[in-house]
Design a protein around this motif. Structure first.
Motif, PDB file in Angstrom:
ATOM      1  N   THR A  22      10.289  -6.487  -1.787  1.00  0.00           N
ATOM      2  CA  THR A  22       9.063  -6.599  -2.332  1.00  0.00           C
ATOM      3  C   THR A  22       9.085  -7.267  -3.781  1.00  0.00           C
ATOM      4  O   THR A  22       8.239  -7.838  -4.295  1.00  0.00           O
ATOM      5  CB  THR A  22       8.129  -5.630  -2.160  1.00  0.00           C
ATOM      6  N   SER A  23      10.419  -7.305  -4.241  1.00  0.00           N
ATOM      7  CA  SER A  23      10.450  -7.845  -5.655  1.00  0.00           C
ATOM      8  C   SER A  23      10.430  -9.271  -5.779  1.00  0.00           C
ATOM      9  O   SER A  23       9.785  -9.777  -6.882  1.00  0.00           O
ATOM     10  CB  SER A  23      11.790  -7.422  -6.268  1.00  0.00           C
TER      11      SER A  23
ATOM     12  N   ALA B 174       7.202   1.685   2.253  1.00  0.00           N
ATOM     13  CA  ALA B 174       7.936   2.890   1.786  1.00  0.00           C
ATOM     14  C   ALA B 174       9.568   2.759   2.224  1.00  0.00           C
ATOM     15  O   ALA B 174      10.309   3.144   1.132  1.00  0.00           O
ATOM     16  CB  ALA B 174       7.189   4.240   2.365  1.00  0.00           C
ATOM     17  N   ALA B 175       9.761   1.992   3.290  1.00  0.00           N
ATOM     18  CA  ALA B 175      11.109   2.112   3.669  1.00  0.00           C
ATOM     19  C   ALA B 175      11.888   0.886   3.453  1.00  0.00           C
ATOM     20  O   ALA B 175      13.154   0.609   3.690  1.00  0.00           O
ATOM     21  CB  ALA B 175      11.483   2.624   5.089  1.00  0.00           C
ATOM     22  N   SER B 176      11.025  -0.208   2.785  1.00  0.00           N
ATOM     23  CA  SER B 176      11.549  -1.610   2.418  1.00  0.00           C
ATOM     24  C   SER B 176      12.102  -2.059   3.749  1.00  0.00           C
ATOM     25  O   SER B 176      13.194  -2.633   3.791  1.00  0.00           O
ATOM     26  CB  SER B 176      12.620  -1.641   1.489  1.00  0.00           C
TER      27      SER B 176
ATOM     28  N   ASN C 183       0.815  -1.268   0.021  1.00  0.00           N
ATOM     29  CA  ASN C 183       0.042  -0.064  -0.142  1.00  0.00           C
ATOM     30  C   ASN C 183       0.833   1.163  -0.037  1.00  0.00           C
ATOM     31  O   ASN C 183       0.301   2.434  -0.034  1.00  0.00           O
ATOM     32  CB  ASN C 183      -0.821   0.095   1.239  1.00  0.00           C
ATOM     33  N   GLY C 184       2.206   1.157  -0.082  1.00  0.00           N
ATOM     34  CA  GLY C 184       2.962   2.329  -0.169  1.00  0.00           C
ATOM     35  C   GLY C 184       3.410   2.840   1.103  1.00  0.00           C
ATOM     36  O   GLY C 184       4.117   3.536   1.289  1.00  0.00           O
ATOM     37  N   GLY C 185       2.756   2.192   2.316  1.00  0.00           N
ATOM     38  CA  GLY C 185       3.088   2.694   3.633  1.00  0.00           C
ATOM     39  C   GLY C 185       3.265   1.463   4.721  1.00  0.00           C
ATOM     40  O   GLY C 185       4.037   0.697   4.287  1.00  0.00           O
TER      41      GLY C 185
END
Length: 221
Positions: free
Chosen positions: A161-162, A193-195, A62-64
């Motif tokens: 996330t890859s 966002a910060a992996s 979700n980017g967060g």
């Protein structure tokens, strides 16, 4: 490796199938979604192992921040589902698979393998899974304390996330030892966002030692 029987070794020299030990199988697989911090998945059919199944989750990016937990429903020999939890302002969604070392006879043709006690170890019609990563290199970052006096310790580790990997969430549902009879509550937070992957422990006192492993796996065709 057995002294007799069957062993299948892959190109990397790793034993993939062995006539003495079961391999990790995908018992159920799919996607999950819910609302208000809760998503329930019912097993169909129910899982009949005596030990609880292994639950692997991959929340959608979700980017967060995504905080998730999981409870296993049912009892020994009759596991009926899982309940995925999170904050009430988060609708859990993502992918999951349920793993176990107990294949069921599903193939109408192919290969089946039993051990000396007639326990089914392998069925070529059952999807398999492999463990991909295992690490304990958590970095202690900070502690916070709430109004009731509970300390929450924050430990982080980088993740990517890859790769199509799923995190075994069973660890995050276990209470850990502390200096009292309450123990430490645990939790998992993805920081997309910060992996970073965060593991938290919450307790009345504040032990810092932490070595619970993060275990990743993925289904294979």
């Amino acid at each position: 490796m057995p002294g007799f029987g069957l062993s299948v070794v892959n190109d990397a020299g790793v034993i993939s199938i062995d006539s003495e030990y079961s391999r990790l199988c995908v018992l159920q697989i799919g996607t999950y979604s819910g609302g208000a911090g809760n998503a329930t998945i019912s097993f169909n059919p129910v899982i009949t192992t005596q030990e609880p199944p292994l639950v692997f989750l991959r929340p959608n990016n979700n980017g967060g921040l995504v905080t998730i937990g999981c409870g296993i429903l049912g009892s020994a020999g009759n596991w009926t589902g899982i309940n995925i939890t999170g904050p009430t302002n988060y609708a859990p969604n993502g992918k999951y698979f349920i793993g176990g070392f107990a294949p069921t006879p599903t193939a109408s043709f192919g290969l089946r393998l039993w051990d000396g006690a007639s326990k089914l170890l392998f069925d070529s019609g059952k999807q398999a899974a492999v463990f991909t990563r295992f690490y304990q290199n958590w970095t202690y970052v900070k502690s916070t304390q709430d109004a009731q006096g509970f300390y929450t310790n924050w430990y982080s580790s980088p993740f990517s996330t890859s790769a199509d990997e799923y995190l075994m969430i069973n660890n995050a549902g276990m209470r850990m030892l502390s200096g009292d009879n309450v123990g430490r509550g645990t939790g998992i937070t993805y920081d997309f966002a910060a992996s970073q992957l965060w593991f938290t422990t919450t307790a009345l006192n504040n032990p810092f030692n932490f070595s619970l492993p993060a275990v990743f796996a993925k289904p294979i065709a």
